[in-house]
Design a protein around this motif. Sequence first.
Motif, PDB file in Angstrom:
ATOM      1  N   THR A 134      -7.628  26.115 -15.445  1.00  7.60           N
ATOM      2  CA  THR A 134      -8.784  25.689 -14.671  1.00  7.60           C
ATOM      3  C   THR A 134      -8.867  26.521 -13.407  1.00  7.60           C
ATOM      4  O   THR A 134      -7.850  26.996 -12.883  1.00  7.60           O
ATOM      5  N   SER A 136     -10.080  25.292 -10.590  1.00  8.47           N
ATOM      6  CA  SER A 136      -9.869  24.407  -9.446  1.00  8.47           C
ATOM      7  C   SER A 136      -9.379  23.070  -9.946  1.00  8.47           C
ATOM      8  O   SER A 136      -9.526  22.734 -11.121  1.00  8.47           O
ATOM      9  N   PRO A 139     -11.555  20.363 -11.753  1.00  8.66           N
ATOM     10  CA  PRO A 139     -12.480  21.441 -12.097  1.00  8.66           C
ATOM     11  C   PRO A 139     -13.892  21.121 -11.654  1.00  8.66           C
ATOM     12  O   PRO A 139     -14.333  19.977 -11.722  1.00  8.66           O
ATOM     13  N   THR A 140     -14.601  22.140 -11.179  1.00 12.32           N
ATOM     14  CA  THR A 140     -15.988  21.922 -10.772  1.00 12.32           C
ATOM     15  C   THR A 140     -16.877  21.675 -11.978  1.00 12.32           C
ATOM     16  O   THR A 140     -17.890  20.998 -11.885  1.00 12.32           O
ATOM     17  N   HIS A 141     -16.504  22.216 -13.132  1.00 16.60           N
ATOM     18  CA  HIS A 141     -17.231  21.973 -14.377  1.00 16.60           C
ATOM     19  C   HIS A 141     -16.292  22.275 -15.521  1.00 16.60           C
ATOM     20  O   HIS A 141     -15.432  23.162 -15.435  1.00 16.60           O
ATOM     21  N   TYR A 144     -15.286  25.729 -16.889  1.00 17.55           N
ATOM     22  CA  TYR A 144     -14.314  26.558 -16.197  1.00 17.55           C
ATOM     23  C   TYR A 144     -12.883  26.237 -16.612  1.00 17.55           C
ATOM     24  O   TYR A 144     -11.934  26.661 -15.964  1.00 17.55           O
ATOM     25  N   TRP A 171     -13.619  32.267 -14.404  1.00 19.57           N
ATOM     26  CA  TRP A 171     -13.093  32.596 -13.084  1.00 19.57           C
ATOM     27  C   TRP A 171     -12.075  33.727 -13.120  1.00 19.57           C
ATOM     28  O   TRP A 171     -11.814  34.370 -12.117  1.00 19.57           O
ATOM     29  N   ARG A 350     -12.683  10.038 -10.018  1.00 23.31           N
ATOM     30  CA  ARG A 350     -13.308  11.330 -10.287  1.00 23.31           C
ATOM     31  C   ARG A 350     -14.599  11.164 -11.083  1.00 23.31           C
ATOM     32  O   ARG A 350     -15.553  11.918 -10.902  1.00 23.31           O
ATOM     33  N   ARG A 397     -20.521  10.413  -4.466  1.00 23.18           N
ATOM     34  CA  ARG A 397     -20.807  11.840  -4.376  1.00 23.18           C
ATOM     35  C   ARG A 397     -22.156  12.203  -4.999  1.00 23.18           C
ATOM     36  O   ARG A 397     -22.798  13.162  -4.579  1.00 23.18           O
ATOM     37  N   SER A 450     -25.531  14.903   0.172  1.00 20.80           N
ATOM     38  CA  SER A 450     -24.982  16.187  -0.270  1.00 20.80           C
ATOM     39  C   SER A 450     -25.885  17.350   0.089  1.00 20.80           C
ATOM     40  O   SER A 450     -25.413  18.477   0.292  1.00 20.80           O
TER      41      SER A 450
END
Length: 551
Positions: A134, A136, A139-141, A144, A171, A350, A397, A450
Amino acid sequence: MHTVPFLWALIAGCFGAFGIPSQSAELVVDAASFLDPKLPDCGFQKAIDLASKNPDGGIVKLPEGVFALRRGLVLKTGVAIEGAGMDKTVLTPARKSAVGRVLRAEYDQENKKITLACETLPERIAAGLGAMLTGSIPPTHIVYTRPGAVQSVDAAAKQVVLESPYGAPSWRLAPDRTGWITCGLEYFPEKPIQKSDQEIVLRNAQGIQAGDELALGEPPNESMLAMVFVKEVKGNTLILESPAGVDFPIWPPREKFGNGFSSVLIWAVSPMIHGANFTNAAIRDLTVRGRTGEESDPLMNRYTVGGIHLFGAKKVKIERVAVRDWHTDGFSLQTVEDDEIRDCEATGNRGNGFHPGTGATRLIFEGNLSTNNAQGLYFCWSNQELLLRNNRFVGNRGPGLGGLGNPHDQRNTIEKNLIAGNGGPGIEINGGRSSGNVIRENVIENNSQSKPGKFPGIAIYASAEDALNYTILGNTIRDTQSEPTQFIGIEERANLGKNKDTRADENVIKDNRFSGHRAADIVVVGEKTVAEGNGEAKLRKGPISEEAAAK
């Protein structure tokens, strides 16, 4: 109701087995007498099973404390699980992921391998285990991420080679980007698993113990079909308590699972409480706690391994229960009927705080708090006759309430809630051709945190299909901040569907109170939408561009 000690319960059960009638009444089972922290369920499942065998059901009293589980507690008909109080009785996963830092990832298309140069290696990484890449954490999506089976590990060189036919995540192409590899909860089969198999063979079963619960990929809504319980471990062969309920192939074609890359691995994750196709049960006075935000948080994000996941559950009461910091949804309720969720809290998850899933019917959400989740509450498909009353959906969020409308979300009532300070719109409507949904007497304020100006208090967006027949009545919709973020109160938008031919129309917007909106209080595009009795509301007829709304 009467309390039955463990020994007397066994004797009574024996009498029944020999045809000797015994008095039937609801049991109260003290789970503390079953407590054994060395067991994967701390011994609590035996207490639940005992109560479920009583014709009149029973109450299982969990003691105060923090209990680390390697398998979820399975709720059954007629059983109430009661803790010592929210945040006093805490169920938390015992198993953790391990993480390593990846500096470079090079993909060998011919041999279907990814070679990783790492700054650090995950603890306990070994050949044969599964792994996830991943960019991040979290993961942001999901695009990824990539799954892999560990082929080799060179600890001295900090190099890992993964088998993976799906390519490396995007990435890796950026030289200034680093990523992560997770290992420890991910496993890979040595051979395909067939439905009804009583044994499964892994390439490496390191860390799995007798009694553990595993998820075969991303479980379906009826998740118990894909959850297996380990009876015995013989090398890399797992003997199961009951046969597998689904087929599980090795490296299925990408079109079979889309972007759900975690579906090709076996996961040492589970809900803390779950069950399927049962009635007249309850969960009260306890907390499920994960570890969102920590590197040990699992990358499996399927809602069917939510903190609490129920399928086909009818007449279930969930009261004074919290799910905090979970790696996916907090409360996942799929194809359920006549359930009541009261005075509960979903915080820091999450995924979505509350997820009434496909076919959820006649649910009551009352007096709950949902904050710092992806969405406060997500309406899934065909949610009908839900009542949301006196809840607080604040500081999430994304939307406070999201996904309302498409497909077939009908005759739902949203009333007297506080929907405030969310990253997206307060309420996100994505369609609903003949919705019959009612939104009344709520306070909807200070949303679009946001991106100031992007989202209204209520978004009637015909994005998936026509958005028709909503009644929005007697709400207070406002922005009270010195630096406003919610520039529009209620906004209809049309022509957003795949073919750009959808309608937002035939809605009633009446007797609402507005203040503090920079661009407009009400934006109407539907010819048959009625907006009246809204005081001195700033009404705009015709679409408004994002640029104009943001000014």
